[in-house]
Enzyme design. Sequence first.
Site, short mmCIF file in Angstrom:
data_model
loop_
_atom_site.label_atom_id
_atom_site.label_comp_id
_atom_site.label_asym_id
_atom_site.label_seq_id
_atom_site.Cartn_x
_atom_site.Cartn_y
_atom_site.Cartn_z
N ALA A 13 3.66 25.44 26.96
CA ALA A 13 3.60 25.72 25.53
C ALA A 13 3.52 27.22 25.30
O ALA A 13 3.11 27.98 26.17
CB ALA A 13 2.37 25.05 24.92
N CYS A 14 3.91 27.60 24.11
CA CYS A 14 3.83 28.97 23.67
C CYS A 14 2.40 29.49 23.88
O CYS A 14 1.47 28.76 23.57
CB CYS A 14 4.17 28.97 22.18
SG CYS A 14 4.43 30.57 21.51
N PRO A 15 2.14 30.65 24.39
CA PRO A 15 3.08 31.75 24.67
C PRO A 15 3.62 31.79 26.09
O PRO A 15 4.30 32.74 26.46
CB PRO A 15 2.18 32.97 24.45
CG PRO A 15 0.83 32.53 24.97
CD PRO A 15 0.75 31.06 24.64
N SER B 78 -0.44 31.01 21.10
CA SER B 78 -0.31 32.47 21.09
C SER B 78 -1.42 33.13 20.29
O SER B 78 -1.84 34.24 20.61
CB SER B 78 1.05 32.88 20.49
OG SER B 78 2.07 32.26 21.22
#
Lengths: 75, 375
Positions: A13-15, B78
């Site tokens: 998954a991001c990041p 993020s």
Amino acid sequence: MEANKVLDAKGLACPMPIVKTKKAINDLESGQVLEIHATDKGAKNDLTAWAKSGGHELIKHEEENGVLKFWIKKG
Amino acid sequence: MTVNAMTSKEVTNKVFNKEALFILDVRNESDFQDWKIEGENFEYLNIPYFELLDGVEGIIGKIPTDKEVLVVCAKEGSSVMVAEMLSDAGLTVSYLKGGMKAWSEHLEPVKVGDLKDGGEIYQFVRIGKGCLSYMVVSNGEAAIIDSTRMTDVYLEFAESIGAKITHVFDTHLHADHISGGRVIAEKTGATYWLPPKDATEVTFNYQPLEDGNDVEIGNVKINIHALYSPGHTIGSTSFIVDEKFLLSGDILFIDSIGRPDLAGLAQDWVGDLRESLYKRYRELSEDLVVLPAHFMIIEELNEDGSVAEKLGTLYSKNHGLNIEDEAEFRRMVTENLPPQPNSYQEIRETNMGKINPDDEKQREMEIGPNRCAVR
């Protein structure tokens, strides 16, 4: 397309796809090509924007059975 | 230093209370430009997370220390990373739990009024996307209008107030969000009503909603009266609830009016839109409280977070209701329209039952603002 290196970022998954891409591209010479496989849908926009901001070139991308594939040429 | 998770509910309260918040949005620039968290006293800084991988030193000076700071990204990952980096650098920041995905799905129930003979009407504010849905409750029974696909929220809310859902309505075939109407009807055994002119291509059974239909909720006879009001779609139908509330669907909003182009027939429907707004609604009592299916801008929210205004007030203040010249009206609603909602064709097909995307795909189709109005 011939890639100098293939990065498997599937299931991440991001990041993480970008974190790994950045690391992998550091090991390449300018002009060499990195092939990336990812499943995170956000990777497409983010990799495109990241490549642009880092001076790299996204040469090609395609989707195959839910896997997003990218070819980035190091700038 | 700590990294806190802030929930969509907490951010919603800050929007409602007009509190200050500094949002560091770490999505890429185009996603931020397209759609972000809106609040009257919110400030923004957009730096994509992938520009911060080597460190946050470059942005530390741009982040205030006297305001609450929230780091936001698409799905959370993020923003946690960036929030931790900022925390290591000595700042106290939060990240948005679940990211914009959770923000898009958050529903905040707000009571908008009491009904004459007992009962209440609730507005479910989908704050991130500007969608509004409703629950009319009376004497242990409930009706839901324009529900979103987050069906559990309505089911749990109804259960918490001890009401059984007996009727589900959609004012029209939606193009900006996936309706939860059919799912709720299946789960509860409620009747699912749709305007037949919008439902010519649907693949499932429904109860045709016609002009003049009256539906009663609870023993106290709360009356829901259907009023045919085409324009946004050919079938668009409004509801008058308890002779007090006008649920206007996507025909009339607080500070804007519905757009007629989302099914590709703007030129055909603009006349209907004019007639609905300038004739049919004109004949109604000015004391009716308009409850629309969307808001476009955060300024449309009342003090308590609800989106509601008297019809008479809208006739004096809403620009879209005050264009005398028909040709000018036609130009306004067919030219220079905002971009169409993301994936609106696929969303329409999903609402017709023609395609059945999985949850993840549905979520992705709905990302972004609703864009159903013209100002």
